[in-house]
Write a protein that holds these residues in place. Structure first.
Motif, PDB file in Angstrom:
ATOM      1  N   PRO A   1       0.670  -1.168   0.014  1.00 26.84           N
ATOM      2  CA  PRO A   1       0.000   0.097  -0.123  1.00 26.84           C
ATOM      3  C   PRO A   1       0.847   1.198   0.029  1.00 26.84           C
ATOM      4  N   ALA A   2       2.012   1.143   0.262  1.00 32.05           N
ATOM      5  CA  ALA A   2       3.074   2.369   0.168  1.00 32.05           C
ATOM      6  C   ALA A   2       4.368   1.874  -0.308  1.00 32.05           C
ATOM      7  N   SER A   3       5.159   2.663  -0.825  1.00 28.35           N
ATOM      8  CA  SER A   3       6.751   2.434  -1.128  1.00 28.35           C
ATOM      9  C   SER A   3       7.675   2.407  -0.358  1.00 28.35           C
ATOM     10  N   ILE A   4       7.676   2.932   0.968  1.00 26.41           N
ATOM     11  CA  ILE A   4       8.695   2.943   2.028  1.00 26.41           C
ATOM     12  C   ILE A   4       7.983   2.042   3.033  1.00 26.41           C
ATOM     13  N   THR A   5       9.036   1.579   3.782  1.00 25.50           N
ATOM     14  CA  THR A   5       8.799   0.822   5.336  1.00 25.50           C
ATOM     15  C   THR A   5       8.073   1.673   6.068  1.00 25.50           C
ATOM     16  N   ASN A   6       8.578   2.883   6.208  1.00 28.89           N
ATOM     17  CA  ASN A   6       7.972   3.877   7.477  1.00 28.89           C
ATOM     18  C   ASN A   6       6.405   3.931   7.260  1.00 28.89           C
ATOM     19  N   LEU A   7       5.871   3.900   6.014  1.00 27.76           N
ATOM     20  CA  LEU A   7       4.433   3.997   5.582  1.00 27.76           C
ATOM     21  C   LEU A   7       3.645   2.726   5.683  1.00 27.76           C
ATOM     22  N   ALA A   8       4.515   1.797   4.900  1.00 24.40           N
ATOM     23  CA  ALA A   8       3.729   0.364   4.211  1.00 24.40           C
ATOM     24  C   ALA A   8       3.380  -0.472   5.651  1.00 24.40           C
ATOM     25  N   VAL A   9       4.418  -0.685   6.706  1.00 22.50           N
ATOM     26  CA  VAL A   9       4.484  -1.315   7.760  1.00 22.50           C
ATOM     27  C   VAL A   9       3.302  -1.175   8.628  1.00 22.50           C
ATOM     28  N   PRO A  10       3.390   0.152   9.048  1.00 18.04           N
ATOM     29  CA  PRO A  10       2.095   0.598   9.811  1.00 18.04           C
ATOM     30  C   PRO A  10       0.753   0.398   9.156  1.00 18.04           C
ATOM     31  N   ILE A  11       0.590   0.575   7.889  1.00 18.66           N
ATOM     32  CA  ILE A  11      -0.777   0.412   7.177  1.00 18.66           C
ATOM     33  C   ILE A  11      -0.888  -1.092   7.076  1.00 18.66           C
ATOM     34  N   VAL A  12      -0.141  -1.848   7.031  1.00 13.48           N
ATOM     35  CA  VAL A  12      -0.384  -3.356   6.921  1.00 13.48           C
ATOM     36  C   VAL A  12      -0.552  -3.694   8.096  1.00 13.48           C
ATOM     37  N   LEU A  13      -0.025  -3.533   9.245  1.00 14.99           N
ATOM     38  CA  LEU A  13      -0.228  -4.107  10.571  1.00 14.99           C
ATOM     39  C   LEU A  13      -1.323  -3.545  11.578  1.00 14.99           C
ATOM     40  N   SER A  14      -2.015  -2.246  10.782  1.00 18.41           N
ATOM     41  CA  SER A  14      -3.017  -1.281  11.635  1.00 18.41           C
ATOM     42  C   SER A  14      -4.480  -1.433  10.605  1.00 18.41           C
ATOM     43  N   ASN A  15      -5.222  -0.651  11.343  1.00 17.30           N
ATOM     44  CA  ASN A  15      -6.642  -0.550  10.850  1.00 17.30           C
ATOM     45  C   ASN A  15      -6.825   0.701  10.449  1.00 17.30           C
ATOM     46  N   ILE A  16      -5.712   1.411  10.186  1.00 19.61           N
ATOM     47  CA  ILE A  16      -5.748   2.854   9.525  1.00 19.61           C
ATOM     48  C   ILE A  16      -6.209   3.112   8.162  1.00 19.61           C
ATOM     49  N   ASP A  17      -6.908   4.111   7.901  1.00 18.26           N
ATOM     50  CA  ASP A  17      -7.567   4.389   6.416  1.00 18.26           C
ATOM     51  C   ASP A  17      -6.392   5.164   5.788  1.00 18.26           C
ATOM     52  N   ILE A  18      -6.122   4.543   4.435  1.00 19.77           N
ATOM     53  CA  ILE A  18      -5.130   5.316   3.477  1.00 19.77           C
ATOM     54  C   ILE A  18      -5.422   6.583   3.330  1.00 19.77           C
ATOM     55  N   ASP A  19      -6.710   6.913   2.974  1.00 14.37           N
ATOM     56  CA  ASP A  19      -7.173   8.128   2.429  1.00 14.37           C
ATOM     57  C   ASP A  19      -7.009   9.407   3.491  1.00 14.37           C
ATOM     58  N   SER A  20      -6.846   8.819   4.731  1.00 16.77           N
ATOM     59  CA  SER A  20      -6.807   9.925   5.800  1.00 16.77           C
ATOM     60  C   SER A  20      -5.596   9.362   6.730  1.00 16.77           C
ATOM     61  N   TYR A  21      -4.555   9.208   6.169  1.00 17.64           N
ATOM     62  CA  TYR A  21      -3.397   8.524   7.130  1.00 17.64           C
ATOM     63  C   TYR A  21      -2.773   9.627   7.865  1.00 17.64           C
ATOM     64  N   SER A  22      -2.559  10.824   7.468  1.00 22.28           N
ATOM     65  CA  SER A  22      -1.739  11.744   8.091  1.00 22.28           C
ATOM     66  C   SER A  22      -2.734  12.258   9.054  1.00 22.28           C
ATOM     67  N   LYS A  23      -3.981  12.566   8.926  1.00 26.61           N
ATOM     68  CA  LYS A  23      -4.904  12.924  10.044  1.00 26.61           C
ATOM     69  C   LYS A  23      -5.286  11.972  11.199  1.00 26.61           C
ATOM     70  N   ASN A  24      -5.032  10.607  10.737  1.00 23.05           N
ATOM     71  CA  ASN A  24      -5.684   9.885  11.782  1.00 23.05           C
ATOM     72  C   ASN A  24      -4.429   8.761  12.452  1.00 23.05           C
ATOM     73  N   ILE A  25      -3.203   9.339  12.531  1.00 18.47           N
ATOM     74  CA  ILE A  25      -2.051   8.503  13.061  1.00 18.47           C
ATOM     75  C   ILE A  25      -2.502   7.807  14.020  1.00 18.47           C
ATOM     76  N   THR A  26      -3.441   8.427  15.032  1.00 13.07           N
ATOM     77  CA  THR A  26      -3.620   7.594  16.147  1.00 13.07           C
ATOM     78  C   THR A  26      -4.358   6.382  16.243  1.00 13.07           C
ATOM     79  N   LYS A  27      -4.661   6.210  14.882  1.00 18.23           N
ATOM     80  CA  LYS A  27      -5.644   5.037  14.590  1.00 18.23           C
ATOM     81  C   LYS A  27      -4.565   3.766  14.476  1.00 18.23           C
ATOM     82  N   LEU A  28      -3.319   3.949  14.528  1.00 22.69           N
ATOM     83  CA  LEU A  28      -2.347   2.953  14.498  1.00 22.69           C
ATOM     84  C   LEU A  28      -2.575   2.092  15.722  1.00 22.69           C
TER      85      LEU A  28
END
Length: 259
Positions: A23-50
């Motif tokens: 879902p992303a091209s760098i570790t720092n973005l891809a790993v959190p997205i893959v392991l959590s239930n965060i919405d890609i569309d609002s990733y920067s706004k909802n970082i606490t959803k990690l």
């Protein structure tokens, strides 16, 4: 080239995603997205959803949780790792995690969720394996192939440790790389997001999914729901990031529109 002999022999025990993408091209973005239930569309706004991640869910279900890594900490990733009961970062090649895995498995019969965060083929690929594991000589391409073959050997060791246990292994690469001007780089390109993704079942697990393949385009962000399902639970509020990709500028696009 036969870069994955150990994994190839285990296909009969796998649910294999043949057309997976990160879902992303760098570790720092891809790993959190893959392991959590965060919405890609609002990733920067909802970082606490990690905080809604597979480790936290496992904790609530009474699992012992572990984060064993040969990669350094980083914002987002370290945040999720912090939810593990036991956390270890080790220096060395990826096989240094095998003794740690053995030690964890030898502990109580309590259910465990173990995350092994390895370096794999991460740049610079020539530094990702010991010299006695050189299989092909040449330039950077051969280094990349050697690094994959070395990762495959480590995977073979993990299969052996889990084979006679009631265990399931989910494997994926957090992202790929693009080759531009003779270099392997991170970037918002399809070549840098096409990744391996499979679920392997031990001999102790009877599953109809063994030996099956999924041909449809699949985001590795499905790992969250897959792992919850393996633990016997579902989250009715699971985010569906199917078809989405988060660019380096933190803007989401349709994966099919990626260069």
């Amino acid at each position: 080239k036969n870069t994955t002999p150990f994994v190839n022999r285990e296909k009969k025990n796998m649910l294999l995603y043949k057309n997976a993408y990160a879902p992303a091209s760098i570790t720092n973005l891809a790993v959190p997205i893959v392991l959590s239930n965060i919405d890609i569309d609002s990733y920067s706004k909802n970082i606490t959803k990690l905080s809604d991640n597979i480790l936290n869910v496992a904790n609530h279900l009474g699992y012992d949780t572990y984060w064993l890594s040969t990669q350094g900490g980083a914002h987002g990733i370290t945040a999720i790792a912090s939810f593990a009961h036991t956390k270890k970062w080790l220096n060395g090649f990826d096989n240094i995690l095998i003794p740690e895995l053995k030690m964890v498995l030898s502990k109580s019969d309590k259910k465990k969720l173990i995350i092994l965060h390895i370096n794999g083929s991460h740049p610079y690929a020539c530094d990702r394996y010991p010299q006695n594991e050189v299989f092909w000589n040449g330039g950077l391409d051969e280094c990349y192939d050697n690094s994959i073959r070395y990762t495959d050997k480590v995977m073979g060791q993990i299969f052996q440790e889990l084979r006679n246990r009631s265990s399931v292994l989910v494997y994926l690469s957090d992202h790929g790389q693009a080759k531009i001007d003779g270099k392997y780089i991170h970037g918002d390109y399809k070549e840098a997001s096409e990744v391996p993704y499979f679920i392997w079942f031990s001999d102790k697990i009877d599953s109809k999914k063994k030996g099956t393949e999924v041909l449809e385009l699949t985001s590795t962000s499905t790992l969250y729901s897959n792992v919850l399902n393996l633990m016997g639970v579902k989250n009715p509020k699971t985010i569906d990031n199917t078809g989405k990709f988060l660019k380096l500028d933190l803007k989401s696009i349709n994966y099919k529109d990626l260069e």
